[in-house]
Design an enzyme around this catalytic site. Structure first.
Site, PDB file in Angstrom:
ATOM      1  N   MET A  64       0.821  -1.213   0.000  1.00  0.00           N
ATOM      2  CA  MET A  64       0.000   0.000   0.000  1.00  0.00           C
ATOM      3  C   MET A  64       0.855   1.263   0.000  1.00  0.00           C
ATOM      4  O   MET A  64       0.547   2.255   0.654  1.00  0.00           O
ATOM      5  CB  MET A  64      -0.937  -0.017   1.211  1.00  0.00           C
ATOM      6  CG  MET A  64      -1.997  -1.106   1.162  1.00  0.00           C
ATOM      7  SD  MET A  64      -3.072  -1.018  -0.292  1.00  0.00           S
ATOM      8  CE  MET A  64      -3.919   0.527   0.023  1.00  0.00           C
ATOM      9  N   HIS A 119       4.581   5.067   2.134  1.00  0.00           N
ATOM     10  CA  HIS A 119       3.309   4.411   2.413  1.00  0.00           C
ATOM     11  C   HIS A 119       2.158   5.407   2.283  1.00  0.00           C
ATOM     12  O   HIS A 119       2.261   6.568   2.672  1.00  0.00           O
ATOM     13  CB  HIS A 119       3.319   3.809   3.819  1.00  0.00           C
ATOM     14  CG  HIS A 119       2.340   2.689   3.987  1.00  0.00           C
ATOM     15  ND1 HIS A 119       0.982   2.902   4.135  1.00  0.00           N
ATOM     16  CD2 HIS A 119       2.522   1.340   4.017  1.00  0.00           C
ATOM     17  CE1 HIS A 119       0.376   1.729   4.254  1.00  0.00           C
ATOM     18  NE2 HIS A 119       1.285   0.769   4.181  1.00  0.00           N
ATOM     19  N   HIS A 120       1.043   4.925   1.726  1.00  0.00           N
ATOM     20  CA  HIS A 120      -0.121   5.791   1.529  1.00  0.00           C
ATOM     21  C   HIS A 120      -0.711   6.263   2.859  1.00  0.00           C
ATOM     22  O   HIS A 120      -1.450   7.246   2.907  1.00  0.00           O
ATOM     23  CB  HIS A 120      -1.183   5.061   0.710  1.00  0.00           C
ATOM     24  CG  HIS A 120      -2.048   5.976  -0.108  1.00  0.00           C
ATOM     25  ND1 HIS A 120      -2.581   7.148   0.377  1.00  0.00           N
ATOM     26  CD2 HIS A 120      -2.478   5.889  -1.393  1.00  0.00           C
ATOM     27  CE1 HIS A 120      -3.295   7.732  -0.557  1.00  0.00           C
ATOM     28  NE2 HIS A 120      -3.240   6.998  -1.649  1.00  0.00           N
ATOM     29  N   ALA A 121      -0.407   5.574   3.947  1.00  0.00           N
ATOM     30  CA  ALA A 121      -0.858   6.027   5.263  1.00  0.00           C
ATOM     31  C   ALA A 121      -0.189   7.337   5.652  1.00  0.00           C
ATOM     32  O   ALA A 121      -0.690   8.067   6.510  1.00  0.00           O
ATOM     33  CB  ALA A 121      -0.558   4.964   6.320  1.00  0.00           C
ATOM     34  N   MET A 122       0.936   7.648   5.023  1.00  0.00           N
ATOM     35  CA  MET A 122       1.663   8.878   5.338  1.00  0.00           C
ATOM     36  C   MET A 122       1.294  10.036   4.423  1.00  0.00           C
ATOM     37  O   MET A 122       1.334  11.195   4.841  1.00  0.00           O
ATOM     38  CB  MET A 122       3.175   8.632   5.236  1.00  0.00           C
ATOM     39  CG  MET A 122       3.757   7.829   6.384  1.00  0.00           C
ATOM     40  SD  MET A 122       5.559   7.790   6.247  1.00  0.00           S
ATOM     41  CE  MET A 122       5.994   7.167   7.877  1.00  0.00           C
TER      42      MET A 122
END
Length: 458
Positions: free
Chosen positions: A21, A132-135
């Site tokens: 991701m 990461h796409h969470a970041m």
């Protein structure tokens, strides 16, 4: 230490070995003519000995359900320097990026890596950045890289991207009282948005279903080879196109550039699927992310989605373009009546089942959409890194179970930079899509030329 945002948690929860991701970007630089032979080595050494300190989120690592500062931050884990074997063709570069984009980031460390790649033909080198796409989301990532480069060819000793302090880094140090105030304000705005969302759902969506031939909703996408389970293997392909060609087509046909971009992608997908005897009888549905940022924040996910009818069942390119234009326009008109909070709530209700399907790993017969097509605005002026001009930048996004292809584009100077990422095992010869994109542009240019010939003859 700070708790994970719900969206951060979703992106982290979706990740598995065959479904990384992270998003990435490939940046191609031209080495200055008067540069010494040690230019790249000097650049790498400057970064390694730099006293600039990594800022949030680049110095944050996972600690359970929290982001925690990495007190043992090791730049060597994140920053790497490699060289392609001679002759260093773009083909070898894309193979390397495909391999790198297939691997998971180490969750014991901050979730990003940066590779400097030398030995590329044409006296060039590249930077491949993976995060990461969470970041970070796509728009935020582009802004971050732009801030880390310079508009001045003579500027030296530029701060690395992971040391550029943006608004999020400052926000993470905000006093608790300020954060609590923002949370309460956010709750209030969400409650205020509810009545408008309910009204839009009742007056627009439910009336459109069955009455508006251009309206598309979740789980109307036909079955196709694009919608298989994915493996961990990726293929990355990229190419630059002259943005003026899209502008000329849009102006001649009285549509937007984004309409033309979607129509060109539609025609290319149609040709690709036909070459594999896999064109569905019903039109493909694309999920088109749309940014609803109202500030210059450089991180966080502030996007909604438009479901666009790609009209791939139509042979006539002008018919496809018109259906796409009307489909996108319907969604845009709906969003114009809402605030950003109302749009987010509306999207959560309408597209929530699709998100649940992705999170659960279920594979229903019908997908919410067939693929994601994203167009991220990029810098309009030339950028430099220690005097090396940025020649091209290609985005690399995410594929998921049921979504084996992603098309992401960004603008830079007078070019449209296209990055394709796909599951290597699911879609054979995916790079042929780039050829079909060029063919489709030429097809529209031919249609316009015929129209002009008719006008001249009359």
């Amino acid at each position: 230490m700070r708790p994970l945002h719900p969206i951060d948690f979703i992106f982290l929860s979706l990740e598995k070995r065959q479904q990384p991701m992270h998003v990435g970007g490939l940046f191609l630089f031209q080495i200055p003519d008067n540069a010494p032979d040690t230019f790249i080595q000097d650049l790498v050494n400057d970064i390694r000995i730099s006293k600039s300190i990594p800022v949030p989120p680049f110095n944050n690592k996972l600690n359970g359900l929290f982001w925690d500062e990495d007190e043992e931050f090791d730049l060597d884990h994140h920053f790497r320097h490699i060289a392609l074997p001679h002759p260093g063709r773009i083909r070898e570069l894309l193979i390397y990026i495909s391999q790198e984009h297939s691997t998971l980031l180490d969750r014991a460390k901050p979730l990003w890596t940066c590779n400097i790649i030398e030995g590329i033909e044409g006296n060039r080198f590249a930077m491949y950045f993976k995060i990461h796409h969470a970041m970070v989301d796509g728009v935020a990532g582009m802004r971050l890289i732009e801030k880390s480069l310079s508009h001045d060819v003579t500027e030296k000793s530029i701060v690395p991207p992971w040391c550029v302090e943006g608004k999020r880094a400052k926000r993470l140090r905000e006093p608790k009282t300020g954060k609590i105030k923002k949370i309460m304000s956010g709750i209030k705005s969400q409650l205020q948005a509810t009545p408008t969302v309910i009204q839009e759902l009742s007056q627009t969506v439910f009336k459109d279903i069955g009455r508006n031939p251009d309206h598309v909703s979740s789980f109307q996408a036909p079955c196709s080879i694009l919608n298989q389970r994915v493996s961990s293997s990726r293929r990355f392909a990229a190419q630059s196109f002259d943005l003026d060609r899209f502008r000329n087509i849009a102006k001649s046909l009285n549509v937007t550039i984004n309409d033309v971009v979607l129509a060109v992608c539609s025609g290319a997908l149609r040709a690709y699927l036909m070459s594999h005897n896999s064109l569905p009888s019903k039109p493909l549905i694309a999920m088109v992310p749309a940014s609803i940022r109202n500030d210059d924040s450089d991180v966080s996910n502030r996007i909604t989605m438009i479901l666009a009818n790609l009209a791939t069942h139509k042979d006539d390119p002008l018919q496809r373009l018109e259906i796409i234009r009307r489909s996108v326009q319907n969604s845009k008109q709906r969003f114009k009546r809402m605030t950003s909070d109302q749009i987010l709530n509306y999207s959560a209700v309408v597209y929530g089942p699709a998100g649940l399907n992705i999170i659960s790993g279920m594979m229903p017969k019908r997908q919410a959409f067939n693929l994601v097509i994203s167009n991220v605005p990029g810098p309009r002026e030339p950028l430099y890194w220690n005097g090396a001009k940025l020649d091209a930048l290609y985005p690399a996004s995410i594929v998921l179970d049921g979504q084996a292809l992603n098309i992401t584009m960004t603008s830079y100077l007078d070019k449209l930079e296209v990055g394709l990422i796909a599951c290597r095992n699911a879609l054979p010869r995916m790079q042929n899509l780039l050829t079909h994109l060029e063919e489709e542009i030429q097809l529209f240019e031919g249609v316009i030329a015929k129209q002009e010939d008719i006008k001249t003859a009359n």
